[in-house]
Design an enzyme around this catalytic site. Structure first.
Site, PDB file in Angstrom:
ATOM      1  CB  SER A 167      -0.635  -0.296   1.519  1.00  0.00           C
ATOM      2  OG  SER A 167      -2.152   0.867   0.947  1.00  0.00           O
ATOM      3  CG  ASP A 173      -6.243  -2.815  -4.454  1.00  0.00           C
ATOM      4  OD1 ASP A 173      -7.347  -2.615  -4.399  1.00  0.00           O
ATOM      5  OD2 ASP A 173      -5.104  -2.976  -4.344  1.00  0.00           O
ATOM      6  CG  HIS A 180      -5.416  -2.465  -0.169  1.00  0.00           C
ATOM      7  ND1 HIS A 180      -5.083  -2.140  -0.974  1.00  0.00           N
ATOM      8  CD2 HIS A 180      -5.033  -1.622   0.467  1.00  0.00           C
ATOM      9  CE1 HIS A 180      -3.819  -1.164  -1.734  1.00  0.00           C
ATOM     10  NE2 HIS A 180      -4.438  -0.528   0.215  1.00  0.00           N
TER      11      HIS A 180
END
Length: 518
Positions: A304, A368, A425
Site C-alpha cells: 500500500s 483492488d 487490498h
C-alpha cells in the site's frame, strides 16, 4: 471514491507463517480436508490459537500437515498433482538469485510461476507484513505509534527468528504531513511517545551464514509500513507532483504526499531530527561500507503506502549512487517487491528508474482500486502521455514502474466472491493468491507452499463462512496488558529505543559527498 474509502478501516495483524495447525471443528468437512483449510484451534485470538508446532517460517513445496489423516494427505497430494502444473525448479537459489531478483525482468519466471520466485516474493511480502504486525496502532495505548518490539528480538518475537536476518535500524517519519488520517493519535491517555513521529519500518541484513549461502549473497532488506488506519489516504492524494531534486533533473517528479513523508523532518522531535530519507541512506551506507567486498543485494518491500515508499526509496538509493562500487566497477542490484502499490511519479520518473536499473515486481489484485491511482486520467496506458508531459507539462501524469503480476481473488475457492475493498487490498490476501497462482492461463487454484488460509482473515473478512475462521481475528493477548505482582492489570513499560545511531550524520554526509563526486 471518497465516500467508499473514508468508511473503511484496516485492522492490521501479526503474520505467522503457519503450516501446521490442528483442525478440530471441521475435520469431517471434505473441502476443508482437501485444502488444509481448518488448521487452527479455537481458544484465544477470537477463537483461534496457534499450537507450538504451528509456526514454521521455512517452507517446502508439498509439505503436508501431520494433524491430518493419511486419507486426507493422500487426497491433498492427488489434488495437487491434478492442478499444480509447476515443476520444482531443479536449480538452487544461490545459482539463479540474480534472475529471481529481476536481472532479466522476470522473463519466463511468472507464467508459469517459478517455484523459487514464488517463495522469495512471499518471503519478502511476509517481511512487509511484519511492519503491520509489530506496529502499536491502539489509540488508547501510551505507546501508540511505536514498534512493539526491540530490534534485537524483532524477528524472534514475530515468529520468524529462523529467517537468518537481523534488524539493524528502525525507520521513523514525521507525522506533520499532508496525508490525513494516516497517523494514529493516542486518545484519553498521556502518551510517552512523540507527537511528531511514527515508526515506519526497518532495515535488516542477512546475518546467518547458512542463509547467506542459500541466498547466494548477503541481502539487505528495507521494509516500509503501509497504512493502518483508513484507506481514504489514497483519496487524499491531490495528484500534485513535486520535483524529486535528489539529483539535478527537475523533470523527475513524485507525488507530493509521498515526497513529503519521505523527506520531512521535525527538529523539535528527536525521532524526526533526521528525515526517513536521511535515516535510510545513512544506514545503507554504513552497512555497505561494513560489508564492502562481499556479494550484496538491496531488496525493498512494502504494501500500500509502504509500496510507494519502497519504490521512492529504491529510486533515491540508485540516484544517489549508493549502490555503486567504484573500486570494483560494479553495482549492487536493487529490487523492489511491492504489493498493492499506487503510482508514485510521472513518466519521467519511470524512465529514470529504468535507466538506473531498478527492478520492480508489482503484485496487485485486479479488483483492488489502490493501484489505479493517482493518474486516473493520464497514466502509462495513455498513448500520448509522453507528449503531454514534454510538450505541455501536463501536471497530473503518472506512470507505474516495473513488471506487473496481476492476481484475481475470484480464482481462489476459499475467498468470498464479493470480497469488500478492504479484503481486496489486504496484504495477506495477496500472499494467499500468490500461494495458489501458477500462471495466467491456469485457473485452478492450488496451494504451492501450504500457507494456512486462516491467515487471510487476520485483518479482514475475506474467507468464506464455511471455513469457520472469524474475521479480524488477530489481536495482542489481553490487548497488551499484563497482571502485576499486586494483581492489577497494567500496560508494561517498554525499553526506550534509541532514536538514531550517533554516526547517522557522518554516514549521510558521506552519501551526499560520494554522489556529488561521481
Amino acid at each position: 471514491m471518497a465516500s467508499i474509502y473514508s468508511s473503511l478501516k484496516i485492522l492490521t495483524s501479526k503474520n505467522q507463517t503457519c503450516e501446521q495447525f490442528l483442525p478440530l471443528p471441521l475435520i469431517n468437512n471434505s473441502t476443508c480436508r482437501r485444502n488444509n483449510a481448518c488448521s487452527f484451534l479455537f481458544s484465544e485470538k477470537k477463537g483461534l490459537i496457534i499450537s507450538r508446532q504451528a509456526i514454521s517460517t521455512k517452507f517446502s513445496a508439498g509439505t503436508s500437515l501431520p494433524s491430518l489423516s493419511a486419507e486426507t494427505r493422500e487426497e491433498d497430494n492427488d489434488h495437487d498433482q491434478e492442478t499444480n502444473t509447476n515443476e520444482e525448479d531443479p536449480r538452487e537459489l544461490h545459482e539463479i538469485w540474480q534472475e529471481i531478483q529481476g536481472c532479466n525482468d522476470w522473463e519466463n519466471l511468472l507464467d508459469p510461476m517459478n517455484t523459487h520466485l514464488r517463495r522469495e516474493v512471499i518471503r519478502y511480502g511476509e517481511m512487509a507484513q511484519l511492519c503491520y504486525d509489530s506496529f502499536d496502532f491502539d489509540q488508547h495505548s501510551k505507546y501508540c505509534g511505536t514498534c512493539k518490539y526491540q530490534g534485537a528480538d524483532f524477528f524472534q518475537r514475530l515468529g520468524m527468528g529462523d529467517r537468518g536476518y537481523a534488524v539493524t535500524r528502525f525507520l521513523y517519519a514525521t507525522s506533520n504531513i499532508n496525508l490525513p488520517n494516516f497517523f494514529q493519535k493516542s486518545k484519553g491517555v498521556s502518551s510517552i511517545w512523540s507527537k511528531h513521529a511514527n515508526w515506519m519500518g526497518y532495515v535488516a541484513v542477512s546475518a546467518d551464514e547458512e542463509e547467506i549461502r542459500r541466498l547466494g549473497r548477503r541481502d539487505i532488506v528495507v521494509a516500509w509500513r503501509g497504512t493502518v488506519t483508513y484507506l481514504e489516504w489514497i483519496h487524499d492524494l491531490k495528484d500534485i507532483l513535486h520535483p524529486a531534486f535528489f539529483r539535478d533533473d527537475p523533470s523527475v517528479k513524485i507525488e507530493s504526499g509521498f515526497f513529503e513523508l519521505y523527506t520531512s523532518k521535525e527538529n523539535s522531535c528527536k525521532y524526526s531530527t533526521y528525515s526517513a530519507r536521511e535515516q535510510l541512506l545513512a544506514e545503507l551506507r554504513r552497512i555497505i561500507h561494513r560489508y564492502r567486498g562481499e556479494n550484496l543485494s538491496i531488496t525493498v518491500t512494502g504494501h500500500s503506502l509502504g509500496a510507494a515508499l519502497a519504490l521512492l526509496s529504491a529510486y533515491d538509493i540508485a540516484e544517489m549512487k549508493l549502490n555503486v562500487n567504484v573500486e570494483e566497477r560494479r553495482k549492487i542490484p536493487i529490487t523492489v517487491f511491492s504489493f498493492a502499490g499506487p503510482r508514485v511519479g510521472n513518466l519521467k520518473f519511470k524512465e529514470r528508474c529504468d535507466e538506473l536499473g531498478i527492478k520492480v515486481l508489482r503484485v496487485i489484485n485486479i479488483h483492488d482500486k489502490v493501484p489505479t491511482v493517482p493518474g486516473i486520467i493520464t497514466n502509462e496506458k495513455f498513448q500520448y502521455q509522453k507528449y503531454l508531459e514534454e510538450a505541455i507539462s501536463f501536471p497530473w501524469s503518472y506512470a507505474h514502474v516495473g513488471v506487473e503480476l496481476a492476481l484475481d481473488h475470484t480464482h481462489s475457492p476459499f475467498l468470498k466472491m464479493n470480497v469488500d475493498i478492504r479484503g481486496a487490498h489486504n496484504l495477506e490476501v495477496h500472499l494467499h493468491l500468490l500461494d495458489g497462482f501458477h500462471g495466467k492461463e491456469i485457473r485452478d487454484f492450488s496451494s504451492a507452499m501450504k500457507r494456512d488460509i486462516a491467515l487471510v482473515n487476520k485483518s479482514c473478512d475475506a474467507l468464506k463462512g464455511e471455513y469457520g475462521v472469524p474475521p479480524f481475528w488477530w489481536q495482542d493477548e489481553h490487548k497488551g496488558l499484563t497482571r502485576s505482582s499486586d494483581g492489577r492489570w497494567v500496560m508494561p513499560e517498554r525499553p526506550w529505543i534509541e532514536a538514531h545511531p550517533p554516526d547517522t550524520a557522518h554516514h549521510f554526509e558521506q552519501v551526499i559527498k560520494f554522489a556529488r563526486d561521481i
